[in-house]
Design a protein around this motif. Structure first.
Motif, PDB file in Angstrom:
ATOM      1  N   GLU A 267      10.378   6.274  -0.070  1.00 44.46           N
ATOM      2  CA  GLU A 267       9.803   6.446   1.259  1.00 44.46           C
ATOM      3  C   GLU A 267       8.946   7.706   1.340  1.00 44.46           C
ATOM      4  N   GLU A 271       4.962   7.624   2.238  1.00 40.79           N
ATOM      5  CA  GLU A 271       4.386   8.416   3.326  1.00 40.79           C
ATOM      6  C   GLU A 271       3.241   9.301   2.837  1.00 40.79           C
ATOM      7  N   THR A 274       0.189   7.085   2.032  1.00 32.35           N
ATOM      8  CA  THR A 274      -0.433   6.590   3.259  1.00 32.35           C
ATOM      9  C   THR A 274      -1.233   7.684   3.946  1.00 32.35           C
ATOM     10  N   ARG A 275      -0.680   8.882   4.006  1.00 34.51           N
ATOM     11  CA  ARG A 275      -1.376   9.982   4.686  1.00 34.51           C
ATOM     12  C   ARG A 275      -2.686  10.331   3.979  1.00 34.51           C
ATOM     13  N   SER A 290      -0.354   1.525   5.892  1.00 35.46           N
ATOM     14  CA  SER A 290       0.656   1.836   4.881  1.00 35.46           C
ATOM     15  C   SER A 290       0.082   1.585   3.499  1.00 35.46           C
TER      16      SER A 290
END
Length: 370
Positions: A267, A271, A274-275, A290
Motif C-alpha cells: 500500500e 500510494e 500514484t502520487r 491509482s
C-alpha cells in the motif's frame, strides 16, 4: 663522586633533527601529527554541514559547506492559457429549421427557373407559370439556399455520454462540447472526439528495483481519465504512451517491495507511485486515480539466485524454530526431573543428560511427519 650521563644520538640523525619518539630494533619513525586526532566538528551549527574532504595524515581540519537546497522536479511545460472551456452550440431545432429553409429555397428557385417537374408542381399545388430560366439570379438563389441547407443539416451532431468533442478552427482551440443529445455545431469547425470515461491501462513488464537495488520486473494497473480535454488533445499526442513514460519515471524513483512483501508495504508503494504519476500527468489534463503493482517478479538474471537465497532464509528460519523448540523441551524435561526429585545430577551428569535429550529430540523432529 659525580656521574655524568650523556644522551647519545644515533648517527642517522643529524644535529638539526629532533630525536625519535619511539625507537628500538623493530620500530621506525612515527610523525608527530599522526599521534593526535583532529578535533571533532562543533555539535550545534545552523545547517547540518557536509564534509567536502581532507587529505589523510596531514592534520588538515575538515572543510564544511552548506548543503544545497533540494530543487523540486520541474513539471512539463504547457501553455498556461490553454484550458478547457465550453464551446458555443445551438439546439438541434435551429439546424433543422435552417436546413428546411435551404431545401425550400432550392424548390422555390427551381420553380422560379421553370426546371421543377410538372409532377412536383402538381403535388405542391404551385401555379403553373412559365419559368424565367436559369440566369445569374437563379444561380445565386441556388447557392444561397444550398449554403443554408448545408449549414443547417451539416451542423447537426449527436453527443454521447462519456464522449466529448474538442473544436478547432484554423488551428485555434474554440472550445469543448460535453453535452449529450442532438445539437447544432458549426460545420466549419474541426471536431476531435475524446473519451472522457474512467479507463484503466495494464502495462507490460517494466524494470524496477527494491530497496537493496535488486532488479525486478513489475506490471502495474493504472486507473485514469481525461480531465482537461484541451490540454489532453492539444498538449500530447498519445495518452497511453505518456502514461507509460510517467509510470517508468515513478518506478525509477520508488523502491518496489520484493515478491512476498506485506500488505502494508504494498500500500505504501502504491500510494507513492500514484502520487508521483498523478503529479506528472496533471499538467497535460490527465487525472490518475491509482497506480497499483499487480505482479512483481525478480528479473531473469537474478531470479535463480534470489530463489536460492529465499529458500536458504526459510531453511535457516525453520532450523532456528526447531532448535528453539528443542531447547525448550530439553529444559522443561531436565527441570521436571530435578525439581520432583526423580534424579540427582551433578554437573557432568546434567551435561550428559542435556546432550542425550537434545540429540533424541532433534532426531525425532527430523523424521518425516514429525
Amino acid at each position: 663522586m659525580s656521574t655524568t650521563t650523556t644522551s647519545q644520538t644515533p648517527e642517522s640523525e643529524g644535529p638539526g633533527r629532533p630525536g625519535r619518539l619511539i625507537q628500538n630494533e623493530a620500530t621506525t619513525e612515527i610523525p608527530v601529527h599522526l599521534l593526535f586526532r583532529d578535533e571533532a566538528a562543533p555539535v550545534s551549527v545552523p545547517l547540518r554541514p557536509t564534509v567536502v574532504g581532507r587529505r589523510q595524515g596531514t592534520g588538515e581540519q575538515p572543510r564544511f559547506r552548506r548543503p544545497m537546497p533540494a530543487t523540486p522536479r520541474a513539471a512539463p511545460e504547457v501553455d498556461p492559457d490553454l484550458g478547457e472551456r465550453p464551446a458555443r452550440v445551438l439546439p438541434a431545432t435551429a439546424g433543422v429549421l435552417a436546413g428546411a429553409c435551404g431545401a425550400a429555397g432550392c424548390v422555390a428557385t427551381s420553380w422560379w427557373a421553370g426546371v421543377l417537374p410538372s409532377l412536383a408542381v402538381t403535388a405542391l399545388r404551385l401555379p403553373t407559370e412559365p419559368g424565367a430560366g436559369l440566369g445569374p439570379a437563379q444561380w445565386a438563389a441556388y447557392a444561397g439556399a444550398a449554403a443554408l441547407g448545408f449549414f443547417g443539416f451539416g451542423g447537426l451532431a449527436r453527443g454521447r455520454t462519456g464522449r466529448a468533442w474538442v473544436l478547432g478552427l484554423y488551428g485555434r482551440y474554440r472550445g469543448t462540447v460535453r453535452r449529450t443529445g442532438l445539437m447544432w455545431v458549426n460545420p466549419l469547425l474541426l471536431r476531435r472526439r475524446v473519451d472522457v470515461r474512467l479507463r484503466h491501462w495494464r502495462s507490460e513488464e517494466m524494470p524496477a528495483a527494491d530497496g537493496n537495488g535488486v532488479a525486478l520486473r513489475v506490471v502495474v494497473l493504472v486507473v485514469w481519465r481525461v480531465r482537461d480535454t484541451a490540454r489532453a488533445v492539444l498538449g500530447i499526442e498519445d495518452h497511453e504512451t505518456y502514461l507509460r513514460e510517467c509510470v517508468e519515471a515513478a518506478l525509477a524513483r520508488v523502491a518496489v517491495e520484493a515478491p512476498g512483501a506485506s500488505k502494508g508495504s504494498v500500500e505504501v508503494v502504491t500510494e507513492a507511485l500514484t502520487r508521483l504519476t498523478a503529479a506528472d500527468a496533471a499538467p497535460v489534463g490527465l487525472e490518475v486515480f491509482s497506480v497499483q503493482p499487480v505482479r512483481v517478479e525478480y528479473a531473469p538474471e537474478v531470479a535463480a539466485a534470489m530463489q536460492r537465497r529465499r529458500i536458504a532464509a526459510l531453511d535457516a528460519e525453520q532450523r532456528a524454530t526447531v532448535l528453539t523448540s528443542v531447547v525448550d523441551s530439553v529444559e522443561d524435561t531436565v527441570t521436571r526431573l530435578t525439581v520432583r526429585g526423580l534424579v540427582e545430577l551433578d554437573d557432568y551428569e546434567r551435561k550428559a543428560l542435556v546432550k542425550d535429550l537434545t540429540v533424541a529430540f532433534c532426531a525425532g523432529r527430523g523424521e518425516p511427519g514429525a
